[in-house]
Structure formats: C-alpha cells, structure tokens
Design a protein around this motif. Sequence first.
Motif, PDB file in Angstrom:
ATOM      1  N   ASP A 489       0.836  -1.230  -0.017  1.00  0.00           N
ATOM      2  CA  ASP A 489       0.051   0.023  -0.057  1.00  0.00           C
ATOM      3  C   ASP A 489       0.709   1.187   0.190  1.00  0.00           C
ATOM      4  OD1 ASP A 489      -2.520  -1.467   0.070  1.00  0.00           O
ATOM      5  OD2 ASP A 489      -2.570  -1.457   2.138  1.00  0.00           O
ATOM      6  N   GLN A 492       2.502   1.719  -3.373  1.00  0.00           N
ATOM      7  CA  GLN A 492       1.387   2.160  -4.413  1.00  0.00           C
ATOM      8  C   GLN A 492       1.155   3.678  -4.058  1.00  0.00           C
ATOM      9  OE1 GLN A 492      -1.954  -0.531  -4.832  1.00  0.00           O
ATOM     10  NE2 GLN A 492      -3.352   1.131  -5.270  1.00  0.00           N
ATOM     11  N   GLY A 496       1.562   6.798  -6.641  1.00  0.00           N
ATOM     12  CA  GLY A 496       0.310   6.769  -7.243  1.00  0.00           C
ATOM     13  C   GLY A 496       0.137   7.957  -8.149  1.00  0.00           C
ATOM     14  N   PHE A 499       0.851   6.523 -11.819  1.00  0.00           N
ATOM     15  CA  PHE A 499       0.222   5.365 -12.163  1.00  0.00           C
ATOM     16  C   PHE A 499      -0.919   5.572 -13.326  1.00  0.00           C
ATOM     17  CE2 PHE A 499       1.091   2.739  -8.262  1.00  0.00           C
ATOM     18  CZ  PHE A 499       2.132   2.118  -8.839  1.00  0.00           C
ATOM     19  N   ALA A 504      -1.321  -0.046 -11.047  1.00  0.00           N
ATOM     20  CA  ALA A 504      -1.517  -0.268  -9.605  1.00  0.00           C
ATOM     21  C   ALA A 504      -1.700  -1.776  -9.524  1.00  0.00           C
ATOM     22  CB  ALA A 504      -2.354   0.550  -8.997  1.00  0.00           C
ATOM     23  N   ARG A 508       0.832  -5.078  -8.328  1.00  0.00           N
ATOM     24  CA  ARG A 508       0.533  -6.253  -7.222  1.00  0.00           C
ATOM     25  C   ARG A 508       0.833  -7.527  -8.022  1.00  0.00           C
ATOM     26  NH1 ARG A 508      -1.794  -4.977  -2.550  1.00  0.00           N
ATOM     27  NH2 ARG A 508      -1.939  -2.544  -2.119  1.00  0.00           N
TER      28      ARG A 508
END
Length: 515
Positions: A489, A492, A496, A499, A504, A508
């Motif tokens: 998290d 990300q 952020g 992205f 995102a 993962r």
Amino acid sequence: MQKILKKTTGSITWYIRESEVDILADKLSGLNDPIGGKNTAIHKKGRRKVFASLGTTTGGEEIYLKAFRLTSLPLRLKHLFSSSKAMRELTIGLTAIERGVPAIAPLAAGEKKHMGLLVECYVLLKKIDGAVNLRDYLDRDDVPRQQRSRVIEALGRLARKSHESGIFQTDFSLNNFLLEDPDDPSPRVCLIDFERTYVHDYLSNDMKNWTLAKLNRVGPGFSAADRLRFLKAYTAGSETDRPSRLRWMRELERHTYWILRKDALRMHSACVQGGRGYRSWTNGSLRAYCVEGRHSEEELIRLTKDMDKNAGKEEAVGTPGPFKVYKESGKIRSRDNWAEVDIYRFVPTGSQPAGTGPAVRAWQAANALIKANIPVNRVAGAIEVTEGAGGYLVVERVPGLKDLHAAIAESQPYPGKKRILLWHAARFLSRLHNHGTFAGPISNGDIGVLESPSGRTVGLYLTAPFRFKMSLVMSMSDTGPRDRESDLDGLQEFLGDLFEEGEAGLLRKFYRLHC
C-alpha cells in the motif's frame, strides 16, 4: 590417485604431488616459516586463516599459500584422529580429478606440529595464468552475451559431473569456480577450493538440491534466463522438459531464500561482535563499528564532528520512533580513494530507550541484507553515543543512483521501460520481505534505481537502511500478510501520481509472481 611424496623442512612436513616435486623443490627449502617468511606477501589475514603469495619458482610459476591456524586445544586434539584441512584439500582435489571432474588441485599440503599436536597446516596453490574467478567474470558488464551463455552452460555441465562423481562441495558458490580462458569459445570451468568438500559414492537428490540452492545465491545479476540455461545444461541427457525445469527453479528459489535467511541472521550478529572482517572500538562516550581495513577510526570520528559543527543546519529527514533524523553530505577516505557519503544523526526526542540505538540497528540490518544478496547502500560505519544522546550512521552512496519515483517519472513516455521498472520494484519488495518490512511509509530516498550507461535498469537499492525493520525470527514467512500488505500500500501510494489505469494492479500482479 596420483602419488603423494613426503618431505620434511624444519618443523613442517610437506605432502607433495609427485608431478610437482621439481617445481616446488626451491620453494620448500626456504619454507620453515611460511607465514612470516621474508618473501611472503600477505593478501588476507584473519584470526585462523591467512592467504598469501610466496612469489615465483625458478620455473616462473607463481605460488600462493593458504594457511590454517589451530588456535584452541580442542581443535588440536581433534586432529589426532582426523586429517588436517590441508591434507583433505589435497586428497579430495586429486580424487575429483581422478573421477573425471574438471578441477585444480593443490600442489602440496603441509603440517606443522608442536609436541605431537597440529598447530598450523598449509596448502600450496599454483596461479593459472589468464584464469579468472567465475564470480568476477560474470559480474563484468563487457562480457559478450553469447560467451556468457557458453560459460553458464559449462558451469551447468561441471555441476552435473561433480554430483554424478560424488563430489559434495558444501560451499557451492561462484567464487569456487575458475574460468581458465575467458576468450575461449569452448570455455573450461574448473572446481577449486576443497576446504568444505566431501567425497561420497553418490549424492541424494536432497544433497544435490541443497548445493544447487547454495549456488543460486548469486544475486539479482544472475537473471532468470541465466538460471534456466544453467539448469538445462545440468539436466542435459535427462528427460526433464522446460515446465519441469521451471518448477524445479521455483523450488530452488525457496531453498535459496532459506539459506540466505540463515546467512543474514548470522551476519546480523557477527557484524557487532568483531571478527569476520568487522571491527568495533570505544572512543570516550562513542561506540563505533566499521568494516576492517575499509575506513579508519579517525575518518568516521571526523565526519561526526563536522556534522556537530553544523548542528541546526542539516536537512531533517524523518522521525522514526523516538528519534529525529538529520542528514548531511560528506566524503570519506576509502583506502586510496574518496567516497561520497550521507551522514545521518539520530537525536532522541525524549529519553533514549534502552537497548541498541537506531544507528547500530541500521548497521546490522544493512550488513545482514548485503549477505543475503539484497542491494543496499553500504554503511561505512555506525557510531552510538553511549551516554544516551543518539548516534550517527555513515552511508556510502552508489554513483548514478536515482530515486525510484524520479526514475518512474522519467519513464512515463516509454511504457515498456515503465513496465520493467514496476517489475523490478515488485521483485525488490518481495525479496526484502524475506527479511523484514519498512519501518514506516515508503518515501523519497528509501529506494534507488541503478541504470547502465545505455539506460537499462540494473537493479534497485535500499538507500536508507535505518528505515528498514529487520525481523529476527528464523522463518521464511516471518513478515506477516498485514506487514507485507502495508508495504505494498505504501509503495502504491508513493507512486500513485505516476500510475496510469491498471498499473497499480500490475504492480501487485508482479509482486505475487515473485512470492
């Protein structure tokens, strides 16, 4: 096996390969004190082990010496009933050659006794002109891709032959292999260093997998394609297909991470206990740690004093726990060169908690992660103020390192490069999670990206080791799902604003591929 002849010079008994007697005749006559001899040039010296050069013979061969000291009575008594390390290296090396394994055996072994007990033993080795250690060779950037592939295939064939012949080397690593001629289109890779090697009639699958996992510790510079090519050469002639090799490779990865975890935990303790190439000392109220011979005590103390003079002018870089952290740049002399460093000063926000301070914890974590092949900015030294006033951490910079956020921002116009960076970031985080998690939210200055001159991503680095929380539980899954998810998290959130749609989730997805 080749005949071994016995010769005594002073207090040392030498056991010499028959084919090497003439070569060594002039050397042995003056070797009453191999370590302290006037012609001995010591390259590496520890409490129990010495590596040195003895110069050349009359025939021009350069001879090296490896010496083992038996410093305790139990060790000396043990060798009343077992062979010395030197004799074992000689006989096992000759056995490997006899069984058809490409190997370079010692020229001779020597034993020095006092009152019937072994006190020192020696191995004599001949330098192979033009040969190069396989680790050094494969770390080079100028090796042609086709030649690199040939060498890796030759290594796979040698590993297979070694295992088929019952040669069990417990320290199966790249620095224990020698490439005789780097330019030969049919490269010959040889097994060297039989210090931790045993001979069996056959090796079980568990023994084979364990040694291959030891070899698999080579680090991120050895790509998945390199590993698959090695396994293909190792299994040549068997009915193992590509999917089976891929499953085997994943199984080896799990074994490898277990071995690296143990290595890291040992180093976490060893780097503050002295020995193993580390040094600690006390200077007034300061307790300091550094790599033996890399930086001087005076240089580290100078940097802390220079920072103290600029107190209040440094850059504040965070508040991990009950400490404020300030950062300043500087230079430190490293042997004959100067290295760029960042100096971090830890100031308690209240009374300093009992136990190890943050600078020493970061020193331990950085050295442990380096042992586990995790790229980390090397810590030049850690200094703790014993009277409860924080400490200092001196971190060497990696030239050309970019912050991860900046590197991905630059890749925005190039979707392929951005995808590669996200793959590297996911892999880096998954490997870190075998040893711990970040101590707080991921931010600028935590992760760096190293690129080649052509712009290719070489790898990612942990640039601020004091922000990493090392787990000391001996388990491959000691970082719980909640901790790992928190880091994902955090990464990300950190990236952020860069992205695009779906990226995102791609990060993962890449992460799950490496877990």
